[in-house]
Design an enzyme around this catalytic site. Structure first.
Site, mmCIF file in Angstrom:
data_model
loop_
_atom_site.group_PDB
_atom_site.id
_atom_site.type_symbol
_atom_site.label_atom_id
_atom_site.label_comp_id
_atom_site.label_asym_id
_atom_site.label_seq_id
_atom_site.Cartn_x
_atom_site.Cartn_y
_atom_site.Cartn_z
ATOM 1 C CD GLN A 109 -3.058 -0.796 0.115
ATOM 2 O OE1 GLN A 109 -2.780 -0.850 -1.097
ATOM 3 N NE2 GLN A 109 -4.270 -0.509 0.548
ATOM 4 C CG HIS A 139 -8.381 -3.788 8.540
ATOM 5 N ND1 HIS A 139 -9.237 -4.796 8.181
ATOM 6 C CD2 HIS A 139 -8.403 -2.892 7.507
ATOM 7 C CE1 HIS A 139 -9.753 -4.529 6.990
ATOM 8 N NE2 HIS A 139 -9.267 -3.393 6.565
ATOM 9 C CB ALA A 187 -2.662 1.203 14.163
ATOM 10 C CD GLU A 233 -14.825 1.487 5.282
ATOM 11 O OE1 GLU A 233 -14.830 0.541 4.477
ATOM 12 O OE2 GLU A 233 -15.662 2.421 5.240
#
Length: 301
Positions: free
Chosen positions: A122, A172, A151, A168
């Site tokens: 990504q 995850h 994160a 969004e």
């Protein structure tokens, strides 16, 4: 084609090991399968969208342009939570292809936007998609950057961020309390957090959702409970934690769009509306602030 890749099974393993901090299913979905190319995510932003600002009659057919606008407007809704963002430093957690990071820089006058994602593919896509902005001599040179990071272990110094947003992606996160602590750590005193995604409404709902929606069953998503997510932000030391439901601007419109697309109308993602209507989940915006009197770790008077 489905909104998300078909559920993984015993005969459908990922190719090679998952990147650090990523379960196999998440690694494959955002790596080899590249969720941004799925037709339901036209435009590549990879979110359900916020649809209330679309022009024209409310009951008109929804177009691909409307779908892209809805995904952009979800970012705008979140970024609107920041007071006077011009010139400030922002972190986009779970940036995907970096399209929302670029929108934030372009439309909100931020001084610097850092897009962060746990998946190396990504980050590579974000750099490619935003190559013009990143090119030497471009207006955004030095003001837009992309880095790989999890994160729950954000690779940035204490107190280095004014505005932290995530669109969004938190569904995850395996360690929401860890993310909350890291958000509190990297935010400057008086900094703000704004996060949006879908959460289970209750623990009982979280137990039911995997039977209805494949991403919860196959390990792509985690059925976090909204009150527990808000509690994690409070426990991390963030203040004025607020929770706002925006499901009335998400689920019905998204389902209408899916119903109008021949290749999507019979697919399982339309069960999200069922989950919303039966009280199992909803879409939320969570906001919070860092203590204005807080000092970075290791700082003494």
């Amino acid at each position: 084609m489905t909104q998300q890749p078909p559920p993984a099974g015993p005969a459908d393993p990922p190719d090679g090991p998952a990147p650090p901090d990523l379960p196999d299913r998440v690694a494959r979905t955002y790596g080899e399968l590249d969720l941004s190319t799925v037709p339901a995510f036209a435009g590549g932003f990879i979110n359900f969208g916020y649809w209330t600002g679309l022009p024209g009659p409310a009951d008109r057919p929804l177009t691909e342009a409307d779908r892209i606008r809805s995904e952009q407007d979800l970012y705008r809704l979140v970024l609107g939570a920041f007071d006077r963002p011009r010139g400030r430093t922002a972190l986009d957690v779970g940036c995907g292809r970096g399209l929302g990071s670029a929108l934030a820089l372009r439309e909100y006058g931020l001084g610097t936007v850092i897009g962060m994602d746990a998946h190396p593919d990504q980050i590579a896509r974000a750099r490619e998609a935003n190559a013009t902005l990143l090119a030497p001599g471009a207006d955004a040179t030095g003001r837009l950057e992309f880095l790989q990071g999890a994160a729950q272990r954000i690779p940035l110094p204490d107190g280095s961020i004014d505005c932290l947003f995530s669109v969004e992606a938190a569904q995850h996160f395996r360690d929401l309390p860890g993310f909350a602590r890291e958000a509190a750590r990297v935010l400057r005193p008086g900094g703000r957090l704004a996060l949006t995604t879908f959460f289970a409404r209750t623990r009982a709902a979280a137990r039911v959702l995997p039977a209805l929606l494949p991403p919860y069953a196959d390990g792509l998503d985690v059925p976090h409970v909204v009150d527990e997510a808000a509690g994690a932000l409070t426990a991390a030391g963030l203040r004025e934690v607020r929770v706002r439901s925006i499901g009335d601007g998400v689920w019905e419109y998204y389902d209408r769009y899916m119903a109008q697309q021949p290749g999507l109308r019979d697919e399982w993602p339309r069960r999200y509306l069922t989950a919303y209507e039966t009280g199992l989940l909803d879409y939320y915006v969570l906001t919070a602030g860092a203590d204005r009197d807080a000092r970075p770790a290791g700082d003494t008077p």
